[in-house]
Design a protein around this motif. Sequence first.
Motif, PDB file in Angstrom:
ATOM      1  N   VAL A  26      -0.596  24.220  66.253  1.00 47.00           N
ATOM      2  CA  VAL A  26      -1.673  25.188  66.037  1.00 47.00           C
ATOM      3  C   VAL A  26      -1.079  26.568  65.796  1.00 47.00           C
ATOM      4  O   VAL A  26      -0.285  27.067  66.603  1.00 47.00           O
ATOM      5  CB  VAL A  26      -2.620  25.240  67.254  1.00 47.00           C
ATOM      6  CG1 VAL A  26      -3.663  26.344  67.076  1.00 47.00           C
ATOM      7  CG2 VAL A  26      -3.313  23.896  67.449  1.00 47.00           C
ATOM      8  N   GLY A  27      -1.471  27.189  64.685  1.00 46.65           N
ATOM      9  CA  GLY A  27      -1.080  28.571  64.424  1.00 46.65           C
ATOM     10  C   GLY A  27      -1.917  29.498  65.287  1.00 46.65           C
ATOM     11  O   GLY A  27      -3.145  29.458  65.229  1.00 46.65           O
ATOM     12  N   ALA A  28      -1.261  30.308  66.100  1.00 48.87           N
ATOM     13  CA  ALA A  28      -1.972  31.139  67.080  1.00 48.87           C
ATOM     14  C   ALA A  28      -2.625  32.371  66.470  1.00 48.87           C
ATOM     15  O   ALA A  28      -3.459  33.014  67.110  1.00 48.87           O
ATOM     16  CB  ALA A  28      -1.004  31.580  68.185  1.00 48.87           C
ATOM     17  N   GLY A  29      -2.257  32.711  65.235  1.00 51.07           N
ATOM     18  CA  GLY A  29      -2.743  33.957  64.651  1.00 51.07           C
ATOM     19  C   GLY A  29      -1.759  35.091  64.898  1.00 51.07           C
ATOM     20  O   GLY A  29      -0.760  34.929  65.606  1.00 51.07           O
ATOM     21  N   PRO A  30      -2.015  36.267  64.346  1.00 47.71           N
ATOM     22  CA  PRO A  30      -1.044  37.363  64.399  1.00 47.71           C
ATOM     23  C   PRO A  30      -0.937  38.066  65.745  1.00 47.71           C
ATOM     24  O   PRO A  30       0.013  38.819  65.974  1.00 47.71           O
ATOM     25  CB  PRO A  30      -1.561  38.326  63.325  1.00 47.71           C
ATOM     26  CG  PRO A  30      -3.035  38.087  63.305  1.00 47.71           C
ATOM     27  CD  PRO A  30      -3.191  36.605  63.537  1.00 47.71           C
ATOM     28  N   GLY A  31      -1.884  37.873  66.630  1.00 51.26           N
ATOM     29  CA  GLY A  31      -1.817  38.557  67.924  1.00 51.26           C
ATOM     30  C   GLY A  31      -3.161  38.651  68.611  1.00 51.26           C
ATOM     31  O   GLY A  31      -3.326  38.187  69.739  1.00 51.26           O
ATOM     32  N   ASP A  32      -4.123  39.247  67.947  1.00 51.60           N
ATOM     33  CA  ASP A  32      -5.479  39.341  68.473  1.00 51.60           C
ATOM     34  C   ASP A  32      -5.968  37.933  68.829  1.00 51.60           C
ATOM     35  O   ASP A  32      -5.979  37.038  67.982  1.00 51.60           O
ATOM     36  CB  ASP A  32      -6.382  39.970  67.413  1.00 51.60           C
ATOM     37  CG  ASP A  32      -7.814  40.191  67.891  1.00 51.60           C
ATOM     38  OD1 ASP A  32      -8.249  39.506  68.831  1.00 51.60           O
ATOM     39  OD2 ASP A  32      -8.494  41.049  67.306  1.00 51.60           O
TER      40      ASP A  32
END
Length: 257
Positions: free
Chosen positions: A7-13
Amino acid sequence: MTVVSFVGAGPGDKDLITLKGYRRLKDADVVVYAGSLVNPELLGYCRQDARKFDSASMTLKEIIDVMTNAVKKRQKVVRLQTGDFSIYGSIREQIEELRKRGVDFECIPGVSSFLGAASQMGVEYTVPEVAQSVIITRMSGRTRVPEAESLKSLASHHTSMVIFLSTQSIRKVVRQLLMGGYSQETPAAVIYKATWPDEKVVRGTLMDIADKTSEANISRTALIMVGAFLGKDYTYSKLYDAAFTHTYRKGIKNVEE
């Protein structure tokens, strides 16, 4: 048999994880996460009884062992990667090891930090008639970069460029870009932890971006962005031009007709 869900967690937010990724994380029995880079607030989506493993100090074998053993017990496993794992995600080696052990997997994409960075800055990498290509790269270091992909070589194209994992060597980066053909006046920016609460953005040109980055105490967890797309010049696209026709719009007739 259950599968390992990358799963790609996203950039931070924490809200920028995809809905599908969130659902996998919420239902997981075991989560192996990249603790040095993943926002720990994302773990708040997990069940309280979920087992969590920080891969920052783990070897590849240890990571694969944890995931394989959990799958054998029919437990739901999430491998939570940073941003989108298709860019500097090191999942190929994990996938190959899972295949050797007969473990199935799925990949759920995320939002890359280079996309989060552009959104936070309100810029577009592909500005009509200014820049229509994007190079995503890094400076050579302990992980070697093929000679044909050196910053000096890539800079000759004068495209929009996003440079990962290189902020600690930004002065070398700038030298390579200048040697490759970018001018000192080329717009540049460094964005630290894009979309995180402690995000920092430094704007400048290749002439002063290294000094500004040093003054901001940014040396890691940041992207370097270079190119005319960051400048003041722009051209409107044809997509919404009233005089430009396409399949869905035949053009606007003269009101006097």
